[in-house]
Design a protein around this motif. Structure first.
Motif, PDB file in Angstrom:
ATOM      1  N   ALA A  78       0.822  -1.212   0.000  1.00 56.51           N
ATOM      2  CA  ALA A  78       0.000   0.000   0.000  1.00 56.51           C
ATOM      3  C   ALA A  78       0.856   1.262   0.000  1.00 56.51           C
ATOM      4  CB  ALA A  78      -0.922   0.001   1.215  1.00 56.51           C
ATOM      5  N   VAL A  79       0.287   2.313  -0.582  1.00 63.17           N
ATOM      6  CA  VAL A  79       0.847   3.655  -0.485  1.00 63.17           C
ATOM      7  C   VAL A  79      -0.071   4.452   0.430  1.00 63.17           C
ATOM      8  CG1 VAL A  79       1.386   5.786  -1.719  1.00 63.17           C
ATOM      9  CG2 VAL A  79       1.854   3.580  -2.787  1.00 63.17           C
ATOM     10  N   PHE A  80       0.497   5.096   1.433  1.00 71.09           N
ATOM     11  CA  PHE A  80      -0.287   5.878   2.380  1.00 71.09           C
ATOM     12  C   PHE A  80      -0.233   7.349   1.992  1.00 71.09           C
ATOM     13  CE2 PHE A  80       1.166   2.060   4.544  1.00 71.09           C
ATOM     14  CZ  PHE A  80      -0.027   1.575   5.067  1.00 71.09           C
ATOM     15  N   ASP A  81      -1.408   7.952   1.859  1.00 74.45           N
ATOM     16  CA  ASP A  81      -1.539   9.334   1.410  1.00 74.45           C
ATOM     17  C   ASP A  81      -2.010  10.174   2.592  1.00 74.45           C
ATOM     18  OD1 ASP A  81      -1.770  11.597  -0.116  1.00 74.45           O
ATOM     19  OD2 ASP A  81      -3.412  10.875  -1.378  1.00 74.45           O
ATOM     20  N   LEU A  82      -1.093  10.956   3.177  1.00 70.22           N
ATOM     21  CA  LEU A  82      -1.387  11.724   4.380  1.00 70.22           C
ATOM     22  C   LEU A  82      -1.879  13.120   4.020  1.00 70.22           C
ATOM     23  CD1 LEU A  82       0.280   9.385   5.578  1.00 70.22           C
ATOM     24  CD2 LEU A  82       1.350  11.029   7.122  1.00 70.22           C
ATOM     25  N   THR A  83      -3.185  13.335   4.148  1.00 76.31           N
ATOM     26  CA  THR A  83      -3.747  14.663   3.892  1.00 76.31           C
ATOM     27  C   THR A  83      -4.178  15.285   5.215  1.00 76.31           C
ATOM     28  OG1 THR A  83      -6.041  13.949   3.549  1.00 76.31           O
ATOM     29  CG2 THR A  83      -4.563  13.811   1.672  1.00 76.31           C
ATOM     30  N   LEU A  84      -3.313  15.149   6.196  1.00 75.36           N
ATOM     31  CA  LEU A  84      -3.574  15.614   7.547  1.00 75.36           C
ATOM     32  C   LEU A  84      -2.903  16.960   7.782  1.00 75.36           C
ATOM     33  CD1 LEU A  84      -2.648  12.214   9.247  1.00 75.36           C
ATOM     34  CD2 LEU A  84      -4.954  12.979   8.595  1.00 75.36           C
ATOM     35  N   MET A  85      -3.117  17.547   8.944  1.00 75.86           N
ATOM     36  CA  MET A  85      -2.400  18.755   9.331  1.00 75.86           C
ATOM     37  C   MET A  85      -1.004  18.363   9.815  1.00 75.86           C
ATOM     38  SD  MET A  85      -4.522  21.019   8.522  1.00 75.86           S
ATOM     39  CE  MET A  85      -3.720  22.490   9.173  1.00 75.86           C
ATOM     40  N   PRO A  86      -0.013  19.245   9.630  1.00 80.16           N
ATOM     41  CA  PRO A  86       1.373  18.894   9.964  1.00 80.16           C
ATOM     42  C   PRO A  86       1.580  18.412  11.393  1.00 80.16           C
ATOM     43  CG  PRO A  86       1.345  20.861   8.608  1.00 80.16           C
ATOM     44  CD  PRO A  86      -0.096  20.553   8.945  1.00 80.16           C
ATOM     45  N   THR A  92       1.500   9.852  13.084  1.00 80.92           N
ATOM     46  CA  THR A  92       0.994   8.959  12.040  1.00 80.92           C
ATOM     47  C   THR A  92       2.133   8.196  11.374  1.00 80.92           C
ATOM     48  OG1 THR A  92      -0.837  10.499  11.633  1.00 80.92           O
ATOM     49  CG2 THR A  92      -0.395   8.840   9.945  1.00 80.92           C
ATOM     50  N   LEU A  93       3.215   8.872  11.067  1.00 75.59           N
ATOM     51  CA  LEU A  93       4.364   8.217  10.433  1.00 75.59           C
ATOM     52  C   LEU A  93       4.945   7.134  11.338  1.00 75.59           C
ATOM     53  CD1 LEU A  93       6.111  11.389   8.952  1.00 75.59           C
ATOM     54  CD2 LEU A  93       4.986   9.581   7.635  1.00 75.59           C
ATOM     55  N   GLU A  94       4.934   7.373  12.650  1.00 73.69           N
ATOM     56  CA  GLU A  94       5.447   6.378  13.605  1.00 73.69           C
ATOM     57  C   GLU A  94       4.656   5.076  13.517  1.00 73.69           C
ATOM     58  OE1 GLU A  94       8.055   6.263  15.314  1.00 73.69           O
ATOM     59  OE2 GLU A  94       8.622   8.204  16.169  1.00 73.69           O
ATOM     60  N   LYS A  95       3.381   5.145  13.163  1.00 70.10           N
ATOM     61  CA  LYS A  95       2.522   3.970  13.117  1.00 70.10           C
ATOM     62  C   LYS A  95       2.679   3.159  11.830  1.00 70.10           C
ATOM     63  CE  LYS A  95      -1.058   6.070  16.032  1.00 70.10           C
ATOM     64  NZ  LYS A  95      -2.470   6.518  16.100  1.00 70.10           N
ATOM     65  N   LEU A  96       3.239   3.767  10.787  1.00 75.29           N
ATOM     66  CA  LEU A  96       3.345   3.072   9.505  1.00 75.29           C
ATOM     67  C   LEU A  96       4.361   1.939   9.576  1.00 75.29           C
ATOM     68  CD1 LEU A  96       3.347   6.023   6.919  1.00 75.29           C
ATOM     69  CD2 LEU A  96       1.405   4.666   7.743  1.00 75.29           C
ATOM     70  N   PRO A  97       4.197   0.899   8.772  1.00 73.16           N
ATOM     71  CA  PRO A  97       5.208  -0.164   8.712  1.00 73.16           C
ATOM     72  C   PRO A  97       6.539   0.399   8.228  1.00 73.16           C
ATOM     73  CG  PRO A  97       3.178  -0.799   7.562  1.00 73.16           C
ATOM     74  CD  PRO A  97       3.054   0.654   7.862  1.00 73.16           C
ATOM     75  N   ASP A  98       7.631  -0.109   8.772  1.00 69.21           N
ATOM     76  CA  ASP A  98       8.952   0.314   8.297  1.00 69.21           C
ATOM     77  C   ASP A  98       9.057   0.064   6.793  1.00 69.21           C
ATOM     78  OD1 ASP A  98       9.464   0.876  10.916  1.00 69.21           O
ATOM     79  OD2 ASP A  98      11.002  -0.664  11.195  1.00 69.21           O
ATOM     80  N   GLY A  99       9.636   1.030   6.103  1.00 72.30           N
ATOM     81  CA  GLY A  99       9.842   0.879   4.663  1.00 72.30           C
ATOM     82  C   GLY A  99       8.623   1.178   3.810  1.00 72.30           C
ATOM     83  N   ALA A 100       7.530   1.631   4.429  1.00 65.37           N
ATOM     84  CA  ALA A 100       6.305   1.907   3.674  1.00 65.37           C
ATOM     85  C   ALA A 100       6.481   3.113   2.763  1.00 65.37           C
ATOM     86  CB  ALA A 100       5.137   2.150   4.636  1.00 65.37           C
ATOM     87  N   ALA A 101       5.680   3.148   1.705  1.00 65.99           N
ATOM     88  CA  ALA A 101       5.652   4.302   0.798  1.00 65.99           C
ATOM     89  C   ALA A 101       4.585   5.265   1.290  1.00 65.99           C
ATOM     90  CB  ALA A 101       5.346   3.852  -0.625  1.00 65.99           C
ATOM     91  N   VAL A 102       4.939   6.547   1.388  1.00 64.09           N
ATOM     92  CA  VAL A 102       4.005   7.524   1.944  1.00 64.09           C
ATOM     93  C   VAL A 102       4.162   8.865   1.240  1.00 64.09           C
ATOM     94  CG1 VAL A 102       5.649   8.031   3.808  1.00 64.09           C
ATOM     95  CG2 VAL A 102       3.261   8.719   4.047  1.00 64.09           C
ATOM     96  N   LEU A 103       3.023   9.477   0.909  1.00 66.09           N
ATOM     97  CA  LEU A 103       2.991  10.823   0.341  1.00 66.09           C
ATOM     98  C   LEU A 103       2.448  11.757   1.415  1.00 66.09           C
ATOM     99  CD1 LEU A 103       3.412  12.595  -2.181  1.00 66.09           C
ATOM    100  CD2 LEU A 103       1.029  12.135  -2.795  1.00 66.09           C
ATOM    101  N   ILE A 104       3.272  12.739   1.802  1.00 67.87           N
ATOM    102  CA  ILE A 104       2.944  13.642   2.902  1.00 67.87           C
ATOM    103  C   ILE A 104       2.497  14.983   2.333  1.00 67.87           C
ATOM    104  CG2 ILE A 104       3.832  14.745   4.985  1.00 67.87           C
ATOM    105  CD1 ILE A 104       6.057  12.594   4.996  1.00 67.87           C
ATOM    106  N   GLN A 105       1.396  15.499   2.826  1.00 63.70           N
ATOM    107  CA  GLN A 105       0.910  16.795   2.365  1.00 63.70           C
ATOM    108  C   GLN A 105       1.908  17.886   2.736  1.00 63.70           C
ATOM    109  OE1 GLN A 105      -0.640  18.350   0.091  1.00 63.70           O
ATOM    110  NE2 GLN A 105      -2.702  17.681   0.622  1.00 63.70           N
TER     111      GLN A 105
END
Length: 357
Positions: A78-86, A92-105
């Motif tokens: 999965a790719v995680f798309d973070l459209t949250l406030m900074p 949130t990043l701490e909860k993601l699996p190590d090595g995950a793909a993530v797009l940060i707003q």
């Protein structure tokens, strides 16, 4: 002359899970992903009803109860798309699996101390992390980059971003009264854009200002980015032009030794409805008068540029490219420039010595 402004779409897509269901998801993320044919696996939001509304509108098959629930049920690729406030990024990043793909707003933090925390988590967890600095992928920016890459306008000696518009800040209640409104939330787009063409500046001179009749912290900014004695790079924004459309401006202009390019950013004028974009270029020919040519481009900043940032991330995560255009490490330098701009603005200019003679 052939001008290519198309995105490189991933050969193999990945399921996308969106965290947040705000206006940007409804207006840009989801329309872009639908247009590109990306699979949105699921969505979650603090107020579940908002996520359900977006899911129903765009046919998203899953609405998760929480971020924890979404991560627990996420496919391995999965790719995680973070459209949250900074201020929610680090947790949130701490909860993601190590090595995950993530797009940060964007922005990558409300303050630089927060930026450093975000970078630390991404590096420690070896996240494949990019920032949604999507203006780099607007069709007119892609077209300009292609022309410049071909050498069509020669060596760039001038790049200007000019915005004179009326921005209805009330559409952004989450940031309207941010103590660092204009540069951190808006001109960061333009600073990042200049960096993407000219590289890191050697110095910054800036002033960001408030409006005398408004409570916002800042609504107008000038930023000069230093690249040497023969390159002018300027970002100039004024969001307080309430005097009709006749003299509003919103453009990026590049001038080089062989030609020039002008791109009108129609989205920012008459916001949020916008006006049509424009793309023009002038290539000098010996013995001929300068002639401007126009080219009609398909798509615009919203939503099409959001295809670009997600495509870049998926292609990199798949190993289809070795370059992650808006990686957190690259955008970290944008945040350094933002911080320098605020420091310059706070320090003020050099006072003339009126009494020296």
């Amino acid at each position: 002359m052939e001008i290519n402004y198309n995105y490189t779409l991933p050969k193999t897509s990945r399921p996308i899970i969106i965290f947040g269901a705000g206006g940007i998801v409804n207006d840009a993320h989801m329309p872009a992903y639908k247009k590109a044919g990306f699979e949105v696996y699921g969505i979650t939001n603090r107020t579940k009803a908002r996520a359900e509304k977006v899911a129903e509108k765009f046919g998203i098959p899953r609405v998760f109860d929480s971020i924890d629930d979404a991560i627990a049920q996420a496919p391995e690729n999965a790719v995680f798309d973070l459209t949250l406030m900074p201020n929610q990024f680090v947790d949130t990043l701490e909860k993601l699996p190590d090595g995950a793909a993530v797009l940060i707003q964007k922005p990558l933090g409300d303050y630089f101390e927060q930026t450093k925390e975000i970078i630390e988590v991404c590096r420690r967890k070896k996240l494949i992390a990019a920032v949604n600095c999507q203006l780099r992928f607007a069709p007119y920016i892609m077209a300009a980059r292609n022309l410049i890459k071909q050498g069509a306008i020669g060596e760039i000696y001038d790049m200007e971003v000019k915005v004179t518009v009326h921005m209805p800040w009330e559409l952004f209640p989450n940031v309207m009264y941010h103590p660092r409104l204009e540069i951190q939330q808006h001109s960061i787009h333009h600073i990042d854009l200049v960096r993407s063409f000219l590289g890191n500046p050697k110095g910054i001179m800036a002033k960001t200002l408030k409006h005398p009749g408004k409570e916002m912290s800042s609504t107008r900014t000038n930023v000069i980015m230093e690249y040497g004695d023969d390159v002018r790079a300027l970002v100039s924004t004024n969001h307080d032009h309430i005097f009709g459309h006749n003299h509003q401006e919103s453009y990026v202009k590049w001038e080089g030794t062989k030609g020039a390019i002008y791109a009108k950013m129609g989205l920012l004028m008459n916001y949020p409805d916008g006006v049509p974009d424009a793309f023009e270029y002038c290539i000098l020919e010996e013995g001929k008068k300068p002639e401007w040519k126009s080219m009609k481009l398909e798509g615009s900043w919203f939503p099409d540029a959001f295809i670009g940032t997600m495509s870049s991330l998926i292609c990199y995560a798949n190993g289809e490219t070795d370059k992650l255009d808006t990686s957190v490490d690259d955008v970290l330098d944008t945040m350094h420039v933002v911080e320098a701009a605020y420091a310059s603005s706070d320090a003020g200019g050099i006072a003339p010595k009126y009494d020296s003679i």
